[in-house]
Write an enzyme that holds these catalytic residues in place. Structure first.
Site, PDB file in Angstrom:
ATOM      1  N   ARG A  96       0.833  -1.214   0.000  1.00 20.23           N
ATOM      2  CA  ARG A  96       0.000   0.000   0.000  1.00 20.23           C
ATOM      3  C   ARG A  96       0.859   1.253   0.000  1.00 20.23           C
ATOM      4  O   ARG A  96       0.608   2.200  -0.762  1.00 20.23           O
ATOM      5  CB  ARG A  96      -0.918   0.002   1.223  1.00 20.23           C
ATOM      6  CG  ARG A  96      -1.745   1.284   1.368  1.00 20.23           C
ATOM      7  CD  ARG A  96      -2.686   1.207   2.563  1.00 20.23           C
ATOM      8  NE  ARG A  96      -3.427   2.447   2.717  1.00 20.23           N
ATOM      9  CZ  ARG A  96      -3.002   3.485   3.440  1.00 20.23           C
ATOM     10  NH1 ARG A  96      -1.839   3.411   4.097  1.00 20.23           N
ATOM     11  NH2 ARG A  96      -3.729   4.583   3.536  1.00 20.23           N
ATOM     12  N   ARG A 120       5.295   7.548  12.164  1.00 19.17           N
ATOM     13  CA  ARG A 120       4.203   6.692  12.633  1.00 19.17           C
ATOM     14  C   ARG A 120       4.639   5.266  12.926  1.00 19.17           C
ATOM     15  O   ARG A 120       4.188   4.653  13.897  1.00 19.17           O
ATOM     16  CB  ARG A 120       3.077   6.658  11.585  1.00 19.17           C
ATOM     17  CG  ARG A 120       2.293   7.937  11.431  1.00 19.17           C
ATOM     18  CD  ARG A 120       1.128   7.754  10.465  1.00 19.17           C
ATOM     19  NE  ARG A 120       1.556   7.658   9.066  1.00 19.17           N
ATOM     20  CZ  ARG A 120       1.515   6.564   8.343  1.00 19.17           C
ATOM     21  NH1 ARG A 120       1.078   5.437   8.862  1.00 19.17           N
ATOM     22  NH2 ARG A 120       1.911   6.556   7.072  1.00 19.17           N
ATOM     23  N   TYR A 141      17.765  10.467   0.620  1.00 21.77           N
ATOM     24  CA  TYR A 141      19.091  11.072   0.614  1.00 21.77           C
ATOM     25  C   TYR A 141      19.274  11.787  -0.719  1.00 21.77           C
ATOM     26  O   TYR A 141      18.338  12.315  -1.287  1.00 21.77           O
ATOM     27  CB  TYR A 141      20.174  10.022   0.906  1.00 21.77           C
ATOM     28  CG  TYR A 141      21.431  10.688   1.400  1.00 21.77           C
ATOM     29  CD1 TYR A 141      21.394  11.478   2.549  1.00 21.77           C
ATOM     30  CD2 TYR A 141      22.630  10.584   0.711  1.00 21.77           C
ATOM     31  CE1 TYR A 141      22.526  12.142   2.999  1.00 21.77           C
ATOM     32  CE2 TYR A 141      23.767  11.236   1.161  1.00 21.77           C
ATOM     33  CZ  TYR A 141      23.705  12.017   2.297  1.00 21.77           C
ATOM     34  OH  TYR A 141      24.814  12.676   2.726  1.00 21.77           O
ATOM     35  N   ARG A 194      28.123  23.258   5.633  1.00 21.21           N
ATOM     36  CA  ARG A 194      28.378  22.987   4.209  1.00 21.21           C
ATOM     37  C   ARG A 194      27.509  21.815   3.779  1.00 21.21           C
ATOM     38  O   ARG A 194      27.972  20.705   3.597  1.00 21.21           O
ATOM     39  CB  ARG A 194      29.859  22.654   3.991  1.00 21.21           C
ATOM     40  CG  ARG A 194      30.279  22.591   2.525  1.00 21.21           C
ATOM     41  CD  ARG A 194      31.569  21.822   2.344  1.00 21.21           C
ATOM     42  NE  ARG A 194      31.470  20.438   2.756  1.00 21.21           N
ATOM     43  CZ  ARG A 194      30.991  19.451   2.006  1.00 21.21           C
ATOM     44  NH1 ARG A 194      30.516  19.708   0.801  1.00 21.21           N
ATOM     45  NH2 ARG A 194      30.958  18.203   2.464  1.00 21.21           N
ATOM     46  N   LYS A 212      21.134  10.024   6.483  1.00 25.16           N
ATOM     47  CA  LYS A 212      22.278   9.109   6.601  1.00 25.16           C
ATOM     48  C   LYS A 212      21.953   7.933   7.508  1.00 25.16           C
ATOM     49  O   LYS A 212      22.277   6.772   7.204  1.00 25.16           O
ATOM     50  CB  LYS A 212      23.493   9.864   7.149  1.00 25.16           C
ATOM     51  CG  LYS A 212      24.163  10.797   6.159  1.00 25.16           C
ATOM     52  CD  LYS A 212      25.161  10.052   5.292  1.00 25.16           C
ATOM     53  CE  LYS A 212      25.946  11.005   4.406  1.00 25.16           C
ATOM     54  NZ  LYS A 212      26.947  10.328   3.595  1.00 25.16           N
ATOM     55  N   GLU A 283      29.663  14.971   9.464  1.00 24.64           N
ATOM     56  CA  GLU A 283      29.042  15.110   8.155  1.00 24.64           C
ATOM     57  C   GLU A 283      28.824  16.578   7.809  1.00 24.64           C
ATOM     58  O   GLU A 283      28.258  17.343   8.607  1.00 24.64           O
ATOM     59  CB  GLU A 283      27.689  14.379   8.145  1.00 24.64           C
ATOM     60  CG  GLU A 283      27.073  14.231   6.790  1.00 24.64           C
ATOM     61  CD  GLU A 283      27.824  13.233   5.916  1.00 24.64           C
ATOM     62  OE1 GLU A 283      27.880  13.471   4.689  1.00 24.64           O
ATOM     63  OE2 GLU A 283      28.337  12.226   6.441  1.00 24.64           O
ATOM     64  N   ASP A 284      29.286  16.984   6.639  1.00 26.95           N
ATOM     65  CA  ASP A 284      29.009  18.310   6.068  1.00 26.95           C
ATOM     66  C   ASP A 284      29.457  19.455   6.967  1.00 26.95           C
ATOM     67  O   ASP A 284      28.735  20.433   7.168  1.00 26.95           O
ATOM     68  CB  ASP A 284      27.523  18.432   5.719  1.00 26.95           C
ATOM     69  CG  ASP A 284      27.164  17.635   4.473  1.00 26.95           C
ATOM     70  OD1 ASP A 284      28.084  17.063   3.859  1.00 26.95           O
ATOM     71  OD2 ASP A 284      25.992  17.579   4.103  1.00 26.95           O
ATOM     72  N   ASP A 306      32.919  11.561   7.086  1.00 22.61           N
ATOM     73  CA  ASP A 306      32.461  10.900   5.873  1.00 22.61           C
ATOM     74  C   ASP A 306      32.843  11.676   4.616  1.00 22.61           C
ATOM     75  O   ASP A 306      33.149  11.075   3.585  1.00 22.61           O
ATOM     76  CB  ASP A 306      30.947  10.709   5.930  1.00 22.61           C
ATOM     77  CG  ASP A 306      30.429   9.846   4.790  1.00 22.61           C
ATOM     78  OD1 ASP A 306      31.020   8.781   4.548  1.00 22.61           O
ATOM     79  OD2 ASP A 306      29.458  10.244   4.140  1.00 22.61           O
ATOM     80  N   ASP A 307      32.847  13.004   4.690  1.00 19.21           N
ATOM     81  CA  ASP A 307      33.182  13.801   3.513  1.00 19.21           C
ATOM     82  C   ASP A 307      34.645  13.623   3.118  1.00 19.21           C
ATOM     83  O   ASP A 307      34.978  13.658   1.933  1.00 19.21           O
ATOM     84  CB  ASP A 307      32.900  15.285   3.778  1.00 19.21           C
ATOM     85  CG  ASP A 307      31.448  15.514   4.144  1.00 19.21           C
ATOM     86  OD1 ASP A 307      30.577  15.221   3.320  1.00 19.21           O
ATOM     87  OD2 ASP A 307      31.180  15.966   5.276  1.00 19.21           O
ATOM     88  N   ALA A 343      38.669  22.021  -4.270  1.00 16.93           N
ATOM     89  CA  ALA A 343      39.778  21.877  -3.321  1.00 16.93           C
ATOM     90  C   ALA A 343      39.314  21.980  -1.881  1.00 16.93           C
ATOM     91  O   ALA A 343      40.085  22.345  -0.994  1.00 16.93           O
ATOM     92  CB  ALA A 343      40.846  22.934  -3.615  1.00 16.93           C
ATOM     93  N   ALA A 346      36.322  17.564   0.823  1.00 14.12           N
ATOM     94  CA  ALA A 346      36.091  16.341   0.052  1.00 14.12           C
ATOM     95  C   ALA A 346      37.150  16.179  -1.032  1.00 14.12           C
ATOM     96  O   ALA A 346      37.712  15.093  -1.217  1.00 14.12           O
ATOM     97  CB  ALA A 346      34.689  16.357  -0.557  1.00 14.12           C
ATOM     98  N   ASN A 451      26.760  16.675  -5.039  1.00 14.71           N
ATOM     99  CA  ASN A 451      25.326  16.519  -4.828  1.00 14.71           C
ATOM    100  C   ASN A 451      24.736  17.868  -4.412  1.00 14.71           C
ATOM    101  O   ASN A 451      25.448  18.692  -3.862  1.00 14.71           O
ATOM    102  CB  ASN A 451      25.069  15.493  -3.715  1.00 14.71           C
ATOM    103  CG  ASN A 451      25.492  14.094  -4.121  1.00 14.71           C
ATOM    104  OD1 ASN A 451      25.112  13.616  -5.165  1.00 14.71           O
ATOM    105  ND2 ASN A 451      26.299  13.435  -3.296  1.00 14.71           N
ATOM    106  N   ASN A 496      28.652   6.668  -4.538  1.00 10.32           N
ATOM    107  CA  ASN A 496      28.022   7.281  -3.376  1.00 10.32           C
ATOM    108  C   ASN A 496      28.610   6.706  -2.104  1.00 10.32           C
ATOM    109  O   ASN A 496      28.851   5.495  -2.011  1.00 10.32           O
ATOM    110  CB  ASN A 496      26.503   7.032  -3.423  1.00 10.32           C
ATOM    111  CG  ASN A 496      25.753   7.888  -2.431  1.00 10.32           C
ATOM    112  OD1 ASN A 496      25.901   7.747  -1.232  1.00 10.32           O
ATOM    113  ND2 ASN A 496      24.923   8.786  -2.943  1.00 10.32           N
TER     114      ASN A 496
END
Length: 611
Positions: A96, A120, A141, A194, A212, A283-284, A306-307, A343, A346, A451, A496
């Site tokens: 559904r 929920r 994501y 960022r 994530k 992250e970021d 992670d970056d 530069a 990442a 991204n 990714n």
């Protein structure tokens, strides 16, 4: 400098044979262990006890099953009459939800539907993510999450995760006890400075940790009550947000200098005091903060960025996969000439990962640095900019070429084999650059990784067209297959980080590692290549199909645990417990959460006979 991945020489030497052995066995694994009811991670359900009853259960997304509560559960838990009489299975519920999602054309509205389900019924939410990862990952994501963050305040309806703000300083060590779960395995934290290629979104960056960690559960098999999304709200310099009446964060300019680093220190001390075995994923964070924070904490706490490290390991996996497509051994990485467009943290993190790989393949550090050409918004970075570049950037800056050269000029002179896009800006890899690359290199490797999709430096269609279909393409966001003029179909791989971070987090959690080392990140990169099937290789992919992400995460976790045990940084597992690879794979598979309903009982109605 922050190093991202170390390639043991023995691994490189054995790479070709290992790839062959693993590729022959992947299909059997997929058909046996991971299909249907044969999935060993679908453990036999254990009864859980809950003191909640009636509407309290229906309003708690961790317990709620909707109409899937059995008749006996409805009696035990005082639910009879509070639900329609029909009992639906989780499979019917799933059908559904997917039908409603597929009827909605707008990805933002699809995301809102998924958010509502998440609020929920967490079990059903994660079940559909597991069963439909390829279809739904882009909705929770990249690329959709960028739009979600931009509209976070306007669409805010229910709090999820924790916010540590500058107004709370001095209280972090007590605030962590407001979180209702005692067994947190993974924290994903951002300061919102960022967010993807969108810049400073402040507290509205919370959409990133939420997305994530949903992937940690779906892809990495970490139960949703064992993850915690976090925003460090140090303010924002985005004036539009400061003026926005719907902004949910602190309406102040960002903390800087000692105040900023003291606040991060307080956060790290607080979370590791309450959850000593937790893994923290940064992250970021903007480059100027990300690099020093990683250097400061990576040997003190169980954490990774992670970056920087995740992206570095992911790109390394893609490069190894591209070499295999060219029928070249993995040690040939030492001869690649690499242009990096972007530069920031990442871009430099990826360059460091590939640089270390080249060293382990036999090059000196100096010779390996000579393979790189780093470009920012002002063009090629050279030693002439010593006063404005970071230490990490200076290591890659050129002394033999003029400062500020455009990408097209760099390609013409250097003839790179690989161009990486990490600029966050559309169009920064031009047609002229790709055509010059294709004229000099038989199969140019083109990896636009920014991204969301709107920030991707070049589209796969452009890369294929401008290289006459010869490019090997991998992108940060998902793209559809491309039909070429000759009628052939090219399928770009998705490079990714979700191929890396769920498995690394799972391994760190299962093995109780003391730190996440460079060798463990390399092991994760190799695992991505090991997990590919012969069909995927024949299709020209550099990464496995995203629909098999749980298998990939399992392989990543096993490789990482093996490396952690070899390096002596694992605290929970021993060789005696896991004498061989088969035992390790079985153990990790059993530890992976699979979302399914379990029987619930009221403990006051249960008597236990002790023997």
């Amino acid at each position: 400098p922050v190093c991202c991945a170390v390639l043991p020489v023995a691994m490189l030497a054995a790479g070709r044979s290992r790839w062959l052995r693993r590729s022959l066995s992947v299909r059997a694994v997929a058909e046996d262990v991971w299909s249907g009811t044969q999935c060993a991670s679908k453990n036999r359900a254990k009864t859980l006890r809950t003191k909640q009853k009636g509407m309290d259960i229906l309003n708690d997304p961790l317990w709620n099953k909707g109409m899937a509560f059995s008749v006996s559960e409805r009696d035990r838990l005082h639910l009879r009459g509070l639900l329609p009489p029909r009992v639906k299975s989780i499979e019917v519920q799933q059908e559904r939800i997917m039908r409603l999602l597929r009827a909605e054309p707008d990805p933002i509205k699809k995301n809102l539907q998924l958010q509502d389900l998440h609020s929920r019924n967490e079990t059903l939410y994660h079940r559909i993510l597991v069963e439909h990862t390829e279809e739904l990952a882009p909705l929770i994501y990249t690329p959709t999450v960028g739009h979600v963050c931009q509209q976070f305040g306007a669409q805010f309806s229910r709090s999820r995760g924790m916010y540590f703000s500058s107004d709370d300083r001095g209280e972090f060590s007590t605030m962590v006890f407001n979180w209702p779960h005692d067994d947190v395995h993974v924290i994903c934290v951002t300061d919102g400075s960022r967010i993807l290629g969108l810049g400073d979104l402040g507290a509205h960056g919370m959409g990133i940790p939420i997305g994530k960690l949903a992937l940690y559960a779906a892809a990495g098999g970490i139960a949703p009550h064992r993850v915690m999304p976090v925003v460090l709200d140090v303010g924002t310099n985005n004036q539009a947000l400061l003026d926005d009446p719907d902004y949910v964060g602190v309406r102040e300019r960002r903390l800087e200098g000692a105040e900023y680093y003291d606040m991060v220190d307080e956060f790290m001390e607080a979370v590791f005091e309450r959850w000593p075995q937790v893994v923290v994923q940064f992250e970021d964070f903007e480059t100027s903060k990300a690099i020093p924070l990683l250097a400061k904490y990576r040997h003190r706490y169980r954490c990774f960025n992670d970056d920087i490290q995740g992206t570095g390991a992911t790109v390394l996996a893609g490069v190894l996969g591209a070499l295999r497509l060219q029928r070249r051994p993995p040690e040939d990485i030492r001869s690649l000439r690499v242009a990096v467009v972007g530069a920031g943290s990442a871009g430099i993190g990826v360059a460091q990962a590939l640089h270390m790989a080249m060293q382990q393949a036999g090059l000196s550090a100096k010779a390996a640095y000579s393979n790189f050409y780093i470009l920012d918004q002002d063009g090629l970075q050279s030693k002439a900019r010593f006063s404005s570049l970071t230490e990490e950037q200076m290591a890659f800056a050129r002394a033999d070429l003029p400062d500020g050269m455009a990408l097209e000029e760099v390609v013409e002179q250097a003839k790179p084999h690989l161009v990486l896009g990490l600029s966050g800006k559309r169009g920064t890899i031009s047609e002229a650059a790709i055509r010059k690359m294709a004229a000099a290199v038989e199969r140019p490797i083109v990896m636009p990784l920014s991204n969301p999709t709107s920030s991707c430096e070049i589209t796969p269609e452009e890369a294929y067209e401008w290289s006459d279909g010869r490019a090997i393409v991998a992108t940060g966001s998902p793209f559809e297959p491309v039909a070429l003029a000759d009628g052939s179909i090219k399928t770009p791989s998705q490079c990714n980080n979700m191929y890396i971070f769920p498995g690394v987090g799972l391994a760190a959690s299962v093995a109780g590692v003391q730190q996440i080392t460079d060798g463990m990140l390399y092991a994760a990169a190799v695992a991505c290549v090991d997990a590919m099937t012969p069909e995927e290789v024949a299709d020209g992919r550099t990464f496995p199909d995203i629909s098999r992400i749980r298998q990939v995460s399992h392989t990543v976790a096993c490789n990482v645990i093996e490396k952690a045990m070899a390096e002596g940084v694992g605290t929970k597992l021993t060789k005696k417990q896991l004498p061989d690879r088969a035992a390790l794979e079985s153990f990790v598979r059993r530890k992976m959460y699979y979302p399914g309903y379990v029987p619930l009982v009221d403990p006051s109605q249960v008597s236990v006979t002790r023997r």
